[in-house]
Motif scaffolding. Structure first.
Motif, PDB file in Angstrom:
ATOM      1  N   ARG A   1      24.102   6.892   9.099  1.00  0.00           N
ATOM      2  CA  ARG A   1      24.068   8.354   9.258  1.00  0.00           C
ATOM      3  C   ARG A   1      23.628   8.972   7.920  1.00  0.00           C
ATOM      4  O   ARG A   1      24.408   9.621   7.244  1.00  0.00           O
ATOM      5  CB  ARG A   1      25.453   8.863   9.681  1.00  0.00           C
ATOM      6  CG  ARG A   1      25.862   8.365  11.077  1.00  0.00           C
ATOM      7  CD  ARG A   1      27.324   8.652  11.391  1.00  0.00           C
ATOM      8  NE  ARG A   1      27.687  10.048  11.308  1.00  0.00           N
ATOM      9  CZ  ARG A   1      27.455  10.958  12.265  1.00  0.00           C
ATOM     10  NH1 ARG A   1      26.861  10.607  13.374  1.00  0.00           N
ATOM     11  NH2 ARG A   1      27.823  12.202  12.095  1.00  0.00           N
ATOM     12  N   PRO A   2      22.353   8.737   7.552  1.00  0.00           N
ATOM     13  CA  PRO A   2      21.890   9.188   6.229  1.00  0.00           C
ATOM     14  C   PRO A   2      21.750  10.706   6.124  1.00  0.00           C
ATOM     15  O   PRO A   2      21.511  11.384   7.131  1.00  0.00           O
ATOM     16  CB  PRO A   2      20.524   8.508   6.093  1.00  0.00           C
ATOM     17  CG  PRO A   2      20.080   8.219   7.476  1.00  0.00           C
ATOM     18  CD  PRO A   2      21.304   8.068   8.333  1.00  0.00           C
ATOM     19  N   THR A   3      21.906  11.229   4.920  1.00  0.00           N
ATOM     20  CA  THR A   3      21.851  12.684   4.695  1.00  0.00           C
ATOM     21  C   THR A   3      21.042  13.089   3.461  1.00  0.00           C
ATOM     22  O   THR A   3      20.605  14.232   3.360  1.00  0.00           O
ATOM     23  CB  THR A   3      23.279  13.240   4.464  1.00  0.00           C
ATOM     24  OG1 THR A   3      23.888  12.501   3.411  1.00  0.00           O
ATOM     25  CG2 THR A   3      24.142  13.150   5.714  1.00  0.00           C
ATOM     26  N   VAL A   4      20.896  12.174   2.497  1.00  0.00           N
ATOM     27  CA  VAL A   4      20.373  12.557   1.179  1.00  0.00           C
ATOM     28  C   VAL A   4      18.956  13.135   1.253  1.00  0.00           C
ATOM     29  O   VAL A   4      18.657  14.143   0.606  1.00  0.00           O
ATOM     30  CB  VAL A   4      20.441  11.358   0.195  1.00  0.00           C
ATOM     31  CG1 VAL A   4      19.647  11.641  -1.072  1.00  0.00           C
ATOM     32  CG2 VAL A   4      21.900  11.052  -0.143  1.00  0.00           C
ATOM     33  N   ALA A   5      18.071  12.525   2.061  1.00  0.00           N
ATOM     34  CA  ALA A   5      16.687  13.011   2.137  1.00  0.00           C
ATOM     35  C   ALA A   5      16.662  14.475   2.578  1.00  0.00           C
ATOM     36  O   ALA A   5      15.998  15.313   1.956  1.00  0.00           O
ATOM     37  CB  ALA A   5      15.865  12.153   3.089  1.00  0.00           C
ATOM     38  N   VAL A   6      17.427  14.789   3.610  1.00  0.00           N
ATOM     39  CA  VAL A   6      17.389  16.166   4.112  1.00  0.00           C
ATOM     40  C   VAL A   6      18.115  17.123   3.164  1.00  0.00           C
ATOM     41  O   VAL A   6      17.653  18.241   2.915  1.00  0.00           O
ATOM     42  CB  VAL A   6      17.863  16.245   5.592  1.00  0.00           C
ATOM     43  CG1 VAL A   6      19.262  15.758   5.786  1.00  0.00           C
ATOM     44  CG2 VAL A   6      17.744  17.661   6.137  1.00  0.00           C
ATOM     45  N   THR A   7      19.203  16.678   2.552  1.00  0.00           N
ATOM     46  CA  THR A   7      19.923  17.548   1.606  1.00  0.00           C
ATOM     47  C   THR A   7      19.005  17.977   0.464  1.00  0.00           C
ATOM     48  O   THR A   7      19.027  19.125   0.021  1.00  0.00           O
ATOM     49  CB  THR A   7      21.156  16.823   1.027  1.00  0.00           C
ATOM     50  OG1 THR A   7      22.049  16.536   2.092  1.00  0.00           O
ATOM     51  CG2 THR A   7      21.882  17.663  -0.019  1.00  0.00           C
ATOM     52  N   PHE A   8      18.177  17.044  -0.024  1.00  0.00           N
ATOM     53  CA  PHE A   8      17.346  17.347  -1.191  1.00  0.00           C
ATOM     54  C   PHE A   8      15.892  17.652  -0.821  1.00  0.00           C
ATOM     55  O   PHE A   8      15.005  17.637  -1.676  1.00  0.00           O
ATOM     56  CB  PHE A   8      17.458  16.219  -2.221  1.00  0.00           C
ATOM     57  CG  PHE A   8      18.832  16.212  -2.844  1.00  0.00           C
ATOM     58  CD1 PHE A   8      19.133  17.020  -3.913  1.00  0.00           C
ATOM     59  CD2 PHE A   8      19.845  15.448  -2.287  1.00  0.00           C
ATOM     60  CE1 PHE A   8      20.414  17.063  -4.445  1.00  0.00           C
ATOM     61  CE2 PHE A   8      21.137  15.474  -2.810  1.00  0.00           C
ATOM     62  CZ  PHE A   8      21.413  16.287  -3.894  1.00  0.00           C
ATOM     63  N   GLY A   9      15.672  17.934   0.463  1.00  0.00           N
ATOM     64  CA  GLY A   9      14.368  18.425   0.907  1.00  0.00           C
ATOM     65  C   GLY A   9      13.231  17.427   0.754  1.00  0.00           C
ATOM     66  O   GLY A   9      12.076  17.821   0.566  1.00  0.00           O
ATOM     67  N   LEU A  10      13.530  16.112   0.856  1.00  0.00           N
ATOM     68  CA  LEU A  10      12.463  15.125   0.762  1.00  0.00           C
ATOM     69  C   LEU A  10      11.761  15.008   2.115  1.00  0.00           C
ATOM     70  O   LEU A  10      12.348  15.305   3.160  1.00  0.00           O
ATOM     71  CB  LEU A  10      13.025  13.741   0.403  1.00  0.00           C
ATOM     72  CG  LEU A  10      13.838  13.605  -0.880  1.00  0.00           C
ATOM     73  CD1 LEU A  10      14.238  12.152  -1.080  1.00  0.00           C
ATOM     74  CD2 LEU A  10      13.047  14.103  -2.075  1.00  0.00           C
ATOM     75  N   ASN A  11      10.547  14.489   2.070  1.00  0.00           N
ATOM     76  CA  ASN A  11       9.830  14.173   3.291  1.00  0.00           C
ATOM     77  C   ASN A  11      10.661  13.163   4.086  1.00  0.00           C
ATOM     78  O   ASN A  11      11.232  12.249   3.505  1.00  0.00           O
ATOM     79  CB  ASN A  11       8.495  13.544   2.866  1.00  0.00           C
ATOM     80  CG  ASN A  11       7.620  13.236   4.043  1.00  0.00           C
ATOM     81  OD1 ASN A  11       8.066  12.629   5.013  1.00  0.00           O
ATOM     82  ND2 ASN A  11       6.382  13.663   3.952  1.00  0.00           N
TER      83      ASN A  11
END
Ligand SMILES: Nc1ncnc2c1ncn2[C@@H]1O[C@H](COP(=O)(O)OP(=O)(O)OP(=O)(O)O)[C@@H](O)[C@H]1O
Ligand SMILES: [Mg+2]
Length: 256
Positions: A98-108
């Motif tokens: 259940r990853p979150t880091v990419a979306v939290t930091f606005g990554l592609n």
């Protein structure tokens, strides 16, 4: 980056998907003067105190017994709090379910991450580390969700990666799945300098706490303490967040 997303999106399995779909609320970045941000700085200080007793802590894993207790929210804000202190920080999304880091930091959403590296011996570490809008804070997203997360996290390539990262960063914070549900967190715990457990005032029941105690003992996890994340506590000016850090309490003494 999402600072103020409101409401709780709930998935089919009944778990919150808010941080997966909208990102964790980065109150430390948006409102450094908010009392909640101050609580994250206190948490940082308490971890620093713990390192006086335990030796230098460069790798910190944050887990919880059950899902949705606030791990991703705590890890992201704590990473920001360390970066604001001038530490060179890496936040690793080792929650390969259940990853979150990419979306939290606005990554592609296709940004290369941990699973790309672990599944490909040719992949360079530099290609899975991404800058953020914040000074001193880099992130490593999860990469595509793999069929075998625990196996990847327990691999020798993961151990080597952690050693390499330690030569470049002052602090590396790992977000992982809840350890009563799957073994991912347990296989990583022994590779860490310190482990902190998020305990949710409203959710973590006595049975879960007892099982947690047993698992941490068996895993010989370097436990620093517990982070009390009371989502129900509403304090004036605190945006409904309540964080406290209890260092060195036994599980029998927690009131969860
Ligand atoms: N102290 C708090 N006050 C209010 N809401 C909170 C607090 N901590 C977390 N939340 C909210 O609870 C939900 C779950 O938080 P989060 O995703 O950080 O938990 P998690 O432990 O990482 O979940 P998962 O097990 O899915 O990885 C989110 O909607 C988040 O915004
Ligand atoms: Mg999470």
């Amino acid at each position: 980056m999402n600072f103020f997303n409101k409401g709780r999106a709930i998935g089919k399995d009944g778990l919150s998907v808010e941080t997966m779909t909208k990102g964790a609320r980065l109150i430390t970045a948006a409102e450094p003067k908010n009392p909640v941000s101050e609580q994250f700085r206190t948490l940082r200080t308490n971890i620093e105190f713990a390192s006086v007793a335990k030796g230098e802590i460069k790798t910190l894993l944050i887990s919880s017994a059950l899902p949705s207790e606030g791990k991703s929210t705590v890890t992201a804000n704590l990473a920001v709090a360390y970066a604001q202190q001038g530490k060179n920080v890496l936040l690793v999304d080792a929650d390969l379910r259940r990853p979150t880091v990419a979306v939290t930091f606005g990554l592609n959403k296709n940004a290369s991450g941990l699973t790309n590296y672990l599944g490909d011996s040719e992949k360079e570490v530099g290609s899975i580390i991404h800058r953020t809008a914040m000074d001193n804070l880099n992130v490593m997203p999860s990469g595509p969700i793999p069929p075998n997360p625990a196996e990847l996290l327990g691999s020798g390539r993961m151990t080597n990666l952690i050693s390499q990262l330690k030569t470049h960063y002052d602090m590396i914070i790992f977000d992982v799945p809840p350890f009563l549900m799957v073994t991912d967190a347990q296989v990583l715990m022994t590779k860490m300098d310190g482990v902190a457990i998020v305990v949710n005032g409203g959710k973590t029941n006595r049975g879960a706490i007892q099982r947690t105690h047993e698992i941490l003992k068996i895993a010989e996890a370097p436990v620093l303490g517990f982070i009390y994340n009371d989502q129900n506590r509403k304090k004036k000016g605190s945006s409904g967040y309540g964080y406290g850090y209890g260092y060195g309490y036994g599980y029998g003494e927690t009131k969860a």
